[in-house]
Design a protein around this motif. Structure first.
Motif, PDB file in Angstrom:
ATOM      1  N   GLY A   1       0.820  -1.204   0.000  1.00 55.32           N
ATOM      2  CA  GLY A   1       0.000   0.000   0.000  1.00 55.32           C
ATOM      3  C   GLY A   1       0.856   1.257   0.000  1.00 55.32           C
TER       4      GLY A   1
ATOM      5  N   VAL B   1      -6.765   1.638   0.169  1.00 55.63           N
ATOM      6  CA  VAL B   1      -5.991   0.456   0.545  1.00 55.63           C
ATOM      7  C   VAL B   1      -6.757  -0.386   1.571  1.00 55.63           C
ATOM      8  CG1 VAL B   1      -3.884  -0.286   1.760  1.00 55.63           C
ATOM      9  CG2 VAL B   1      -3.755   1.430  -0.052  1.00 55.63           C
ATOM     10  N   GLN B   2      -7.387   0.275   2.543  1.00 53.61           N
ATOM     11  CA  GLN B   2      -8.115  -0.490   3.567  1.00 53.61           C
ATOM     12  C   GLN B   2      -9.610  -0.609   3.258  1.00 53.61           C
ATOM     13  OE1 GLN B   2      -8.131  -1.081   8.407  1.00 53.61           O
ATOM     14  NE2 GLN B   2      -6.500  -0.029   7.415  1.00 53.61           N
TER      15      GLN B   2
ATOM     16  N   LYS C   1      -3.850  -4.335  -0.068  1.00 56.58           N
ATOM     17  CA  LYS C   1      -4.469  -5.278   0.879  1.00 56.58           C
ATOM     18  C   LYS C   1      -5.294  -6.390   0.222  1.00 56.58           C
ATOM     19  CE  LYS C   1      -4.553  -2.325   5.007  1.00 56.58           C
ATOM     20  NZ  LYS C   1      -3.649  -2.959   5.955  1.00 56.58           N
TER      21      LYS C   1
HETATM   22  C1  LIG Z   1      -5.400   3.478   3.963  1.00 55.09           C
HETATM   23  C2  LIG Z   1      -4.050   2.829   3.944  1.00 55.09           C
HETATM   24  N1  LIG Z   1      -3.128   3.274   3.092  1.00 55.09           N
HETATM   25  C3  LIG Z   1      -1.905   2.719   3.019  1.00 55.09           C
HETATM   26  C4  LIG Z   1      -1.561   1.674   3.846  1.00 55.09           C
HETATM   27  C5  LIG Z   1      -0.191   1.070   3.758  1.00 55.09           C
HETATM   28  O1  LIG Z   1      -0.262  -0.206   3.228  1.00 55.09           O
HETATM   29  P1  LIG Z   1       0.931  -1.231   3.435  1.00 55.09           P
HETATM   30  O2  LIG Z   1       0.943  -1.603   4.881  1.00 55.09           O
HETATM   31  O3  LIG Z   1       0.604  -2.380   2.525  1.00 55.09           O
HETATM   32  O4  LIG Z   1       2.174  -0.518   3.029  1.00 55.09           O
HETATM   33  C6  LIG Z   1      -2.496   1.162   4.745  1.00 55.09           C
HETATM   34  C7  LIG Z   1      -2.157   0.064   5.654  1.00 55.09           C
HETATM   35  O5  LIG Z   1      -2.815  -0.228   6.636  1.00 55.09           O
HETATM   36  C8  LIG Z   1      -3.780   1.765   4.805  1.00 55.09           C
HETATM   37  O6  LIG Z   1      -4.719   1.329   5.662  1.00 55.09           O
END
Ligand SMILES: Cc1ncc(COP(=O)(O)O)c(C=O)c1O
Length: 447
Positions: free
Chosen positions: A120, A257-258, A284
């Motif tokens: 993410g 991502v979430q 994710k």
């Molecule tokens: C909204 C959002 N953006 C970005 C990320 C970062 O993702 P990653 O942990 O795969 O780098 C997360 C992780 O929880 C997230 O919830």
């Protein structure tokens, strides 16, 4: 059914935790003290043979369930053909197919392109690079309570200092932060439309007076806060942002991502919210646990960086792409989307009752089956209660239910069951939370 055969953690998990302490940096946190042996559907069996119900989905990743047969078959089949060539060296078809699927899944009647990465954070970084390359501008506007990842730009865009940013300064420049429209904690009202209007005024003032609207490359927002505590941004706020970005030639980026990949009941939350960003970041849930992330958006913006400007050795790994295509297949069947409706119904019903019965709960909220509750010391003052929140998670995993906290103040319980969770499984988990809430309150009162 949950099966607890030892104390949690059991002897084997305790021994592994000792090895972990000696061999692994202390940085990575653990929500539970157990170690996994096997996982299927909504269930995780630990190394001591305890079978726990998982309402964390590996931080919102296994939306289609742990190890679904189709995903395992697709990934195994790809492993048997080739594991890695690097898309930058010898390209392969399933990378393109994933991009085509994403392009047609993202709302918006415009030509679209996608780019694949691994995490993410990496996708967020790339969305910023793409926006800057396209616009020739530098400033990025983000929001309070935001979480965008742990790499330097993503961390600079993240709001919460402890534990995410503490000791890691200096952060990236040209990052500006505005208030997020958080109805429960908005100082003047909790009425979403009014919060939206007031918050947008603050956004506009900050952008115009401290940054200059012509200097802004991108506005980056989670349409539903993830780590920030599952707060959906009011539709009105997002639509005001949309108009502002269009008028000022600013790239609007949604970080899904979430909240993406089915978590709110539609593939992307923006479908439900009726506001289309220019760039959409996903990760994710996209590949059921294999590392894959994506930036999807307007073709002319996506083509901002020159050839060679974005990429990376592992970006869009073929095994992860095969898994992602199987996830799309699962989603396209429509069964998961239908199941999210019954999950949402049951969650809303239970949480509504809890709100009535337990004054420790200050707010219950969410979108679709993406639901959370905020624990407070006092409903009037809304003082956060992170201690009780942590204790509730512990009481629950001791009874065999895996939960996670969230929120800037660490006082939010977020519910992230896999979207394939059956009604019986959901009820089993919710009844554990209910029992633990009752115990928690009794313990507090007797103190
Ligand atoms: C909204 C959002 N953006 C970005 C990320 C970062 O993702 P990653 O942990 O795969 O780098 C997360 C992780 O929880 C997230 O919830």
């Amino acid at each position: 059914m949950i099966e607890i055969k030892t104390q949690i953690p059991g002897a084997k998990s305790i021994a592994l935790m000792e090895r972990r302490k000696n061999a692994v940096a202390r940085g990575p946190f653990h929500t539970t003290p157990i170690f996994a042996a096997k996982a299927q559907g909504a269930w995780i069996t630990d190394v001591d043979g305890n079978k726990l119900l998982d309402f964390s989905s590996g931080i919102g990743v296994v939306n289609v369930g742990h190890s679904p047969t189709r995903v395992v078959e697709a990934a195994t089949n790809q492993l048997n053909h080739f594991i890695h060539t690097s898309f930058n060296v010898v390209a392969y078809e399933n990378y393109i197919t994933v991009c085509e699927k994403l392009n047609s899944a993202m709302p918006g009647k415009f030509a679209k392109k996608s780019f694949l990465a691994n995490s993410g954070a990496e996708a967020v970084e790339n969305a910023i690079k793409i926006s800057r390359a396209f616009s020739g501008k530098q400033a990025i506007v983000c929001f309070q309570h935001a979480y965008h990842g742990r790499t330097y730009m993503a961390m600079s865009l993240t709001a919460k200092v402890k534990p995410y940013k503490y000791g890691f300064a200096p952060f990236n420049s040209e990052v500006y932060r505005c208030p997020f429209p958080y109805p429960y904690r908005w100082p003047t009202t909790s009425q979403p439309d009014q919060v939206a209007e007031e918050c947008f005024e603050e956004f506009k003032t900050l952008v115009q007076s401290e940054v200059g609207s012509t200097q802004v490359a991108a506005v980056l927002i989670e349409p539903v806060l993830g780590e920030g505590g599952f707060v959906p941004a009011p539709k009105k706020f997002l639509s005001l942002l949309r108009d502002f970005c269009t008028e000022n030639k600013i790239v609007l980026i949604f970080d899904e991502v979430q909240c993406g990949f089915g978590r709110t009941g539609t593939l992307f939350a923006c479908e439900k919210l009726g506001v289309t960003p220019d760039l959409l970041v996903s990760a994710k849930g996209i590949a059921a646990g294999l590392p894959l992330s994506a930036v999807t958006g307007k073709a002319e913006i996506m083509d901002g960086p020159a050839e060679g400007g974005i990429g990376g050795t592992f970006c869009g790994n073929p095994v992860a792409c095969a898994a992602a295509l199987a996830v799309f297949e699962e989603w396209d069947k429509g069964i998961l989307a239908r199941n999210t409706l019954s999950l949402e119904k049951k969650l809303v019903e239970y949480m509504g009752q809890w709100f009535k019965n337990f004054s420790i709960i200050g707010d219950v909220r969410g979108m679709g089956p993406m639901r959370a509750m905020e624990l407070v010391k006092n409903r009037e003052t809304k003082e956060p209660n992170p201690e009780a929140t942590k204790e509730l998670v512990k009481l629950c995993y001791e009874k065999g239910l895996i939960l996670m906290t969230a929120g800037t103040f660490g006082n939010v319980i977020r519910l992230l069951p896999p979207l394939c969770t059956t009604e019986e499984e959901l009820e089993e988990g919710l009844n554990i939370i209910q029992g633990c809430l009752t115990k928690l309150i009794k313990d507090y009162q007797s103190k």
